[in-house]
Design an enzyme around this catalytic site. Structure first.
Site, PDB file in Angstrom:
ATOM      1  N   PRO A  60      88.404  55.615 111.885  1.00  0.00           N
ATOM      2  CA  PRO A  60      86.835  54.848 111.185  1.00  0.00           C
ATOM      3  C   PRO A  60      86.036  56.016 111.294  1.00  0.00           C
ATOM      4  O   PRO A  60      86.468  57.193 111.493  1.00  0.00           O
ATOM      5  CB  PRO A  60      86.769  54.615 113.105  1.00  0.00           C
ATOM      6  CG  PRO A  60      87.030  55.840 113.450  1.00  0.00           C
ATOM      7  CD  PRO A  60      88.817  55.550 112.683  1.00  0.00           C
ATOM      8  N   GLY A  61      84.779  55.977 110.231  1.00  0.00           N
ATOM      9  CA  GLY A  61      83.791  57.202 110.005  1.00  0.00           C
ATOM     10  C   GLY A  61      82.737  56.204 110.175  1.00  0.00           C
ATOM     11  O   GLY A  61      82.169  57.262 111.130  1.00  0.00           O
ATOM     12  N   ARG A  62      82.061  55.831 109.579  1.00  0.00           N
ATOM     13  CA  ARG A  62      80.927  55.579 109.654  1.00  0.00           C
ATOM     14  C   ARG A  62      79.823  55.332 111.053  1.00  0.00           C
ATOM     15  O   ARG A  62      79.102  56.099 111.495  1.00  0.00           O
ATOM     16  CB  ARG A  62      80.245  54.244 108.932  1.00  0.00           C
ATOM     17  CG  ARG A  62      78.863  54.397 108.576  1.00  0.00           C
ATOM     18  CD  ARG A  62      78.499  53.117 107.569  1.00  0.00           C
ATOM     19  NE  ARG A  62      78.873  52.822 106.530  1.00  0.00           N
ATOM     20  CZ  ARG A  62      78.518  53.583 105.259  1.00  0.00           C
ATOM     21  NH1 ARG A  62      77.496  53.656 105.114  1.00  0.00           N
ATOM     22  NH2 ARG A  62      79.593  52.904 104.381  1.00  0.00           N
ATOM     23  N   ARG A  93      72.526  57.669  99.660  1.00  0.00           N
ATOM     24  CA  ARG A  93      72.724  56.487  99.302  1.00  0.00           C
ATOM     25  C   ARG A  93      71.723  55.840  99.227  1.00  0.00           C
ATOM     26  O   ARG A  93      72.424  54.636  98.419  1.00  0.00           O
ATOM     27  CB  ARG A  93      72.991  56.063 100.958  1.00  0.00           C
ATOM     28  CG  ARG A  93      74.075  56.930 101.538  1.00  0.00           C
ATOM     29  CD  ARG A  93      74.259  56.836 102.728  1.00  0.00           C
ATOM     30  NE  ARG A  93      74.870  55.617 103.000  1.00  0.00           N
ATOM     31  CZ  ARG A  93      74.321  54.231 103.237  1.00  0.00           C
ATOM     32  NH1 ARG A  93      73.523  54.325 103.578  1.00  0.00           N
ATOM     33  NH2 ARG A  93      74.879  52.705 103.194  1.00  0.00           N
ATOM     34  N   TYR A 140      72.922  53.675  96.468  1.00  0.00           N
ATOM     35  CA  TYR A 140      73.648  51.652  96.946  1.00  0.00           C
ATOM     36  C   TYR A 140      72.627  50.841  96.748  1.00  0.00           C
ATOM     37  O   TYR A 140      72.557  50.245  97.198  1.00  0.00           O
ATOM     38  CB  TYR A 140      74.448  52.279  98.048  1.00  0.00           C
ATOM     39  CG  TYR A 140      75.755  52.820  98.417  1.00  0.00           C
ATOM     40  CD1 TYR A 140      76.849  52.965  97.117  1.00  0.00           C
ATOM     41  CD2 TYR A 140      76.328  54.156  99.200  1.00  0.00           C
ATOM     42  CE1 TYR A 140      77.900  53.745  97.387  1.00  0.00           C
ATOM     43  CE2 TYR A 140      76.963  55.406  99.247  1.00  0.00           C
ATOM     44  CZ  TYR A 140      77.495  55.043  98.396  1.00  0.00           C
ATOM     45  OH  TYR A 140      78.947  55.480  98.700  1.00  0.00           O
ATOM     46  N   CYS A 155      62.780  64.111  89.776  1.00  0.00           N
ATOM     47  CA  CYS A 155      61.902  64.153  88.280  1.00  0.00           C
ATOM     48  C   CYS A 155      63.465  62.729  87.865  1.00  0.00           C
ATOM     49  O   CYS A 155      63.516  63.473  86.687  1.00  0.00           O
ATOM     50  CB  CYS A 155      62.415  65.306  87.355  1.00  0.00           C
ATOM     51  SG  CYS A 155      61.294  66.328  88.100  1.00  0.00           S
ATOM     52  N   TYR A 201      78.254  60.132 105.318  1.00  0.00           N
ATOM     53  CA  TYR A 201      77.575  59.963 104.301  1.00  0.00           C
ATOM     54  C   TYR A 201      76.091  60.136 103.852  1.00  0.00           C
ATOM     55  O   TYR A 201      75.668  59.836 102.709  1.00  0.00           O
ATOM     56  CB  TYR A 201      78.253  58.669 103.422  1.00  0.00           C
ATOM     57  CG  TYR A 201      79.362  58.090 103.445  1.00  0.00           C
ATOM     58  CD1 TYR A 201      80.793  57.988 103.189  1.00  0.00           C
ATOM     59  CD2 TYR A 201      79.112  56.925 105.138  1.00  0.00           C
ATOM     60  CE1 TYR A 201      81.956  58.644 103.512  1.00  0.00           C
ATOM     61  CE2 TYR A 201      80.717  56.727 105.085  1.00  0.00           C
ATOM     62  CZ  TYR A 201      81.856  56.999 105.160  1.00  0.00           C
ATOM     63  OH  TYR A 201      83.542  56.665 105.170  1.00  0.00           O
TER      64      TYR A 201
END
Ligand SMILES: *Cc1c(COP(=O)(O)O)cnc(C)c1O
Length: 420
Positions: free
Chosen positions: A276-278, A315, A319, A344, A373
């Site tokens: 697991p990460g998030r 993110r 995404y 910009c 992330y």
């Protein structure tokens, strides 16, 4: 549940007012809560407590900060790494090499040797070609590398296409219908100890069903391998459990995930591994930013221009991801606005036409759920520096990554004398 809460009308990280951190460290800055990280690690482990043998390896790419990894090490989590750099970080944070899993579709020869040198716990082999290369490197060093073969179960994780990893057309793992033959070929090599299978179908999954479908396919493959005389003692079920980014969104809990895993793996008689990460670090961090100015917009809505940008938190640009955006000292007044960074590029937009706390130039605000992330994907685009990171622990805080100034980056550049 996290430890970023309003107290006396002011947003705090644990016991520290965020305004105090902004004054001391400047903005933009990531702020992590140690108590939240610890809580999430414990909740995840507790959810797997009913399984016979479980090994949890934190996915370092979600947040590789050394202090964050130290919290994971203290909680007894191993590490899932995807590069030599991440491997070095995990070891530097005190995670035992034997608890490290090395994933990734493009491990170089040098990285494979780095893994062999420290005797890491398990290589997750992503192709027959990689297996052959590792076998030769290990044999030449008189070693046997413990390995799992990553399979691509061709399951739709129903998440964003860029973080879906278990469809046949994705680059990860070997196709299910070729896995048994590859496993047998690799198991016959003296440099490898083939001990299991691995699967990871994607990130930010909002439903349990895709996991369950993938695990069922893995279970069938384990049975097939054993029927063919192969030994399978480990099954790595990857990471991917999602977190709510919008207040009010409901996601499967670690408890529900654990119960599903127990159901799906009944009778496997394997050590089950998790990456697991998030779900561990996502809600354990915010990106603290200051409003540079509020500019009248052409769509009838103001642009709230903040000092954080897509290079600090990629993110939304990458995404189309949503991050809740809240004032540090909300007045109760609300406004409709577009929230943008200074870069910009139109992609440097955090929110369009969103109802937010009323903000003025100089006000502080946070992007929530930025602990995974976030800083790890930062760049120096537009010659901005690398964002600083802070960890809070009760009433105290520490800078756990110093801001890297643009001048430091420029100092590494060279103009050849033939351009003079
Ligand atoms: C990214 C990744 C993970 C972690 O995914 P999360 O969605 O953060 O849990 C686990 N395993 C592998 C192989 C990965 O690439």
């Amino acid at each position: 549940m996290d430890h970023f809460t309003l107290r006396d009308g002011e947003l705090h990280a644990e016991d520290v007012p965020l305004a105090e951190i902004a004054a001391a460290v400047g903005t933009p800055v990531y702020v992590y809560s140690r108590a939240t990280l610890e809580r999430h690690a414990r909740v995840f482990k507790a959810a797997l407590a009913g399984l016979p043998r479980a090994h949890v390896a934190f996915a370092v790419k979600a947040n590789p900060n050394l202090a964050v990894l130290k919290v994971m090490a203290r909680e007894g989590l191993g590490a899932d790494v995807v590069s030599g750099g991440e491997l070095a970080r995990a070891l530097a944070a005190g995670i035992p090499a034997s608890d490290v899993v090395f994933s990734g579709v493009g491990k170089t020869g040098a990285e494979l040797v780095q893994g062999l040198e420290c005797n890491l716990g398990q290589f997750n082999i992503e192709s027959e070609e990689e297996g052959l290369e590792l076998a030769a490197l290990a044999a030449a060093r008189g070693q046997r590398a413990a390995c799992a073969l990553r399979v691509n179960p061709d399951v739709d994780a129903r998440t964003h296409a860029k973080i879906s990893t278990g469809k046949a057309e994705n680059k990860f793992g070997v196709p299910l219908d070729r896995a048994a033959a590859i496993y047998a070929r690799l198991a016959a090599l003296p440099g490898l100890e083939m001990r299991g299978l691995a699967v990871h179908i994607g990130s930010q999954l909002s439903e349990l069903e895709p996991f369950e479908i993938a695990f069922a396919k893995l279970g069938a493959l384990i049975a097939e391998l054993r029927a063919g005389g192969q030994s399978v003692t480990h099954a790595d079920l990857g990471g991917g459990l999602g977190v709510p980014y919008k207040a009010g969104d409901v996601f499967p809990t670690p408890e529900a995930y654990g119960a599903m895993v127990a159901r799906a793996t009944r009778g496997w008689d394997c050590t089950l591994m998790f990456e697991p990460g998030r779900v561990i670090c996502g809600n354990a961090g915010v990106l603290l930013t200051r409003v540079i100015r509020v500019k009248r917009g052409g769509n009838g809505l103001p642009f709230v221009v903040v000092d954080a940008a897509m290079n600090d938190l990629a993110r939304p640009a990458m995404y189309g991801a949503w991050h809740d955006f809240d004032a540090v000292a909300p007045t109760g007044m609300r406004m409709r606005a577009n929230v943008v960074g200074p870069i910009c590029e139109t992609g440097d937009t955090f929110a369009m036409d969103r109802e937010i706390d009323a903000l003025e130039a100089g006000d502080l605000a946070v992007f929530r759920s930025a602990g995974a992330y976030g800083a790890t994907m930062a760049s120096s685009y537009n010659s901005r520096g690398f964002v600083a990171e802070v960890m809070v622990d009760g009433p105290r805080f520490a800078v756990v990554a110093e801001r890297i100034l643009p001048a430091t980056i420029t100092a590494a550049e060279r103009v050849p004398d033939w351009l003079d």
